[in-house]
Enzyme design. Structure first.
Site, mmCIF file in Angstrom:
data_model
loop_
_atom_site.group_PDB
_atom_site.id
_atom_site.type_symbol
_atom_site.label_atom_id
_atom_site.label_comp_id
_atom_site.label_asym_id
_atom_site.label_seq_id
_atom_site.Cartn_x
_atom_site.Cartn_y
_atom_site.Cartn_z
ATOM 1 N N ARG A 32 -7.910 10.527 0.148
ATOM 2 C CA ARG A 32 -7.781 9.087 -0.082
ATOM 3 C C ARG A 32 -7.081 8.443 1.143
ATOM 4 O O ARG A 32 -7.518 7.421 1.846
ATOM 5 C CB ARG A 32 -7.449 8.628 -1.288
ATOM 6 C CG ARG A 32 -7.359 6.955 -1.540
ATOM 7 C CD ARG A 32 -7.212 6.640 -2.897
ATOM 8 N NE ARG A 32 -6.081 6.691 -3.311
ATOM 9 C CZ ARG A 32 -5.330 6.353 -4.514
ATOM 10 N NH1 ARG A 32 -5.934 5.661 -5.305
ATOM 11 N NH2 ARG A 32 -3.735 6.443 -4.658
ATOM 12 N N ASP A 87 0.842 -1.235 -0.119
ATOM 13 C CA ASP A 87 0.063 0.155 -0.098
ATOM 14 C C ASP A 87 0.722 1.212 -0.106
ATOM 15 O O ASP A 87 1.804 1.466 0.768
ATOM 16 C CB ASP A 87 -1.053 -0.103 1.351
ATOM 17 C CG ASP A 87 -1.390 1.282 1.481
ATOM 18 O OD1 ASP A 87 -1.059 1.975 2.402
ATOM 19 O OD2 ASP A 87 -2.356 1.732 0.812
ATOM 20 N N LEU A 114 -9.924 -0.495 -1.045
ATOM 21 C CA LEU A 114 -9.613 0.593 -0.068
ATOM 22 C C LEU A 114 -8.845 1.858 -0.627
ATOM 23 O O LEU A 114 -8.932 2.788 0.108
ATOM 24 C CB LEU A 114 -8.828 0.058 1.170
ATOM 25 C CG LEU A 114 -9.373 -1.094 2.087
ATOM 26 C CD1 LEU A 114 -8.469 -1.621 3.146
ATOM 27 C CD2 LEU A 114 -10.544 -0.224 2.952
ATOM 28 N N HIS A 115 -8.507 1.520 -1.960
ATOM 29 C CA HIS A 115 -7.914 2.901 -2.505
ATOM 30 C C HIS A 115 -8.727 3.414 -3.415
ATOM 31 O O HIS A 115 -8.662 4.417 -4.287
ATOM 32 C CB HIS A 115 -6.680 2.269 -3.444
ATOM 33 C CG HIS A 115 -5.549 1.847 -2.584
ATOM 34 N ND1 HIS A 115 -5.386 0.595 -2.010
ATOM 35 C CD2 HIS A 115 -4.327 2.430 -2.137
ATOM 36 C CE1 HIS A 115 -4.475 0.431 -1.521
ATOM 37 N NE2 HIS A 115 -3.554 1.814 -1.539
ATOM 38 N N GLY A 116 -10.130 2.894 -3.462
ATOM 39 C CA GLY A 116 -11.121 3.488 -4.312
ATOM 40 C C GLY A 116 -11.135 2.615 -5.766
ATOM 41 O O GLY A 116 -10.489 1.468 -5.803
#
Length: 442
Positions: free
Chosen positions: A130, A2, A320-322
């Site tokens: 984000r 991530d 979770l990052h879009g």
């Protein structure tokens, strides 16, 4: 794996001489970190003050809201969005909704926000917030799973206040790290350990911050430091820049954790750069983030197949990052590479009784507990493990070279990663398919 926090503000400073670039990046990074250090020092002081639970909750909520406004664009809008996620999630958690439902709901809200920003051509704003929302969603999901596990209809204020403190902890709002509920309260309740120990923590923290700023300078000014002599060298430098920007965030948060008296390890860059396997690369990339995914997604085993559980975990990580195709395809690629290598090495280790699995044999009582005929120290095992170490280094280049500066501020187009991987003939994928085939033959 991530790198959810925006780093674009420093990448804009690459033009000019090496000295100018280094000075500008150092000043910009130190300005950001110094604000967070102020929050860390303030809340280290507050945790030793005997104040009531109610006052503590109000302080956390107010300070966290202020922190979000302080560090983000569209200050009031960001604070409203942040608190909206909290209110919806806590309301559902109190009603005993499943942690998975709350996680899915928060991801849906994140994607809806992304589409809203895209519609109004504000992609840069979404990218700037984000990372903050991603860490926030992880904490909200942890609270939801804890409440689901408690399975209690009686919800007292003391219990509620502990969750609010956990969700709204200002020093960890911007860069993180994610801490589990137990880790957070162990850190919060830790007593003063004496001047010498506290001074030691401060020195370690300052050293981590110095290393973080140094890596940020190399990340942003790498083409001023090194002149690429080939396309591969340019790709390697691009991948290095991506990794070093991630290390900047990790080492900064490691410093904050140390200052607050926690022993949680965020990341060790050396364990990533020189990892035994791609599996180790993934798990070491961001250890708290990996812990969240492992405990809340992978270990719950929604599928009977290990492969399906692996890819589902990486899919959740990407969401979770879009809706970011670049991040999604990179994370799924890493999942596939790590899975195929792990399967092959497990088979190789069992077939020839060599200590060459993706994970080294455990150490017990200060001695290696290895039952293989050919241990880590034998020649053939050393050669094979060295080969996979070098292969892991190449996979870092392959997966990281797609994060070029061209689209970092607005998001990458759909085919960006495939075009760059095509210049390397999709080599990491070909190697992974070969490993899967060999694991069936051996």
């Amino acid at each position: 794996m991530d790198n959810g926090h925006g780093y674009e503000e420093f990448e804009l400073l690459e033009d000019g001489s090496l000295g100018e670039c280094s000075t500008q990046v150092a000043n910009a990074t130190f300005l950001t970190i110094s604000k967070l250090i102020c929050l860390v020092v303030a809340f280290k002081f507050i945790k030793h003050i005997p104040i009531s639970t109610t006052v503590r909750v109000y302080v956390h909520v107010f300070a966290s809201t202020f922190t979000v406004m302080w560090f983000s664009r569209n200050h009031l809008q960001s604070a409203i969005i942040y608190n909206m996620f909290s209110l919806i999630s806590l309301a559902l958690a109190i009603k005993q909704f499943s942690g998975y439902i709350i996680l899915a709901g928060n991801i849906s809200l994140l994607i809806a926000l992304q589409n809203f920003c895209r519609h109004y051509r504000s992609e840069d704003y979404f990218l700037s917030i984000r990372g903050i929302l991603m860490i926030h969603i992880m904490r909200l999901t942890t609270v939801a799973f804890n409440l689901e596990k408690a399975n209690s209809n009686k919800f007292r204020f003391v219990q509620f206040s502990s969750y609010v403190e956990y969700i709204y902890f200002p020093p960890f709002i911007i860069f993180g790290p994610y801490l589990s509920f137990e880790q957070f309260f162990k850190m919060r309740d830790k007593k003063w350990t004496g001047s010498e120990n506290e001074l030691g923590f401060i020195i370690q923290s300052l050293l981590a911050i110095f290393n973080a700023i140094t890596l940020a300078i190399i990340s942003s000014c790498h083409f001023e430091f090194f002149e690429p002599s080939s396309q591969f060298m340019e790709d390697a430098l691009t991948a290095m820049s991506f990794r070093f920007s991630h290390y900047f965030v990790c080492l900064s948060t490691q410093a904050f954790v140390l200052m607050l008296g926690s022993d949680v390890v965020v990341a060790n860059p050396l364990n990533i750069e020189f990892s035994r396997s791609t599996l180790q690369t993934v798990s070491e990339w961001n250890k708290p983030f990996h812990t969240f995914l492992h405990e809340n997604i992978f270990k719950r085993r929604l599928f009977n197949s290990t492969a399906c559980n692996v890819f589902f975990t990486f899919a959740v990580s990407s969401l979770l990052h879009g809706l970011d195709f670049q991040m999604t395809i990179t994370l799924l690629a890493l999942g596939f590479i790590a899975y195929s290598e792990t399967v092959f090495r497990k088979r190789l280790s069992a077939r020839y009784s060599m200590c060459v699995a993706a994970k080294a044999c455990p150490v017990r009582s200060n001695s290696l507990s290895c039952k293989h005929r050919h241990s880590n120290k034998t020649g053939r095992a050393l050669i094979i493990n060295l080969f996979f170490l070098m292969l892991s280094m190449y996979h870092l280049v392959f997966t990281g070279m797609t994060f070029t500066d061209d689209y970092s501020a607005i998001g990458y187009p759909f085919d960006h990663a495939w075009k760059i991987w095509g210049s390397h003939y999709y080599s990491s994928f070909m190697i992974s398919f070969l490993f899967l085939a060999l694991s069936k033959i051996i």
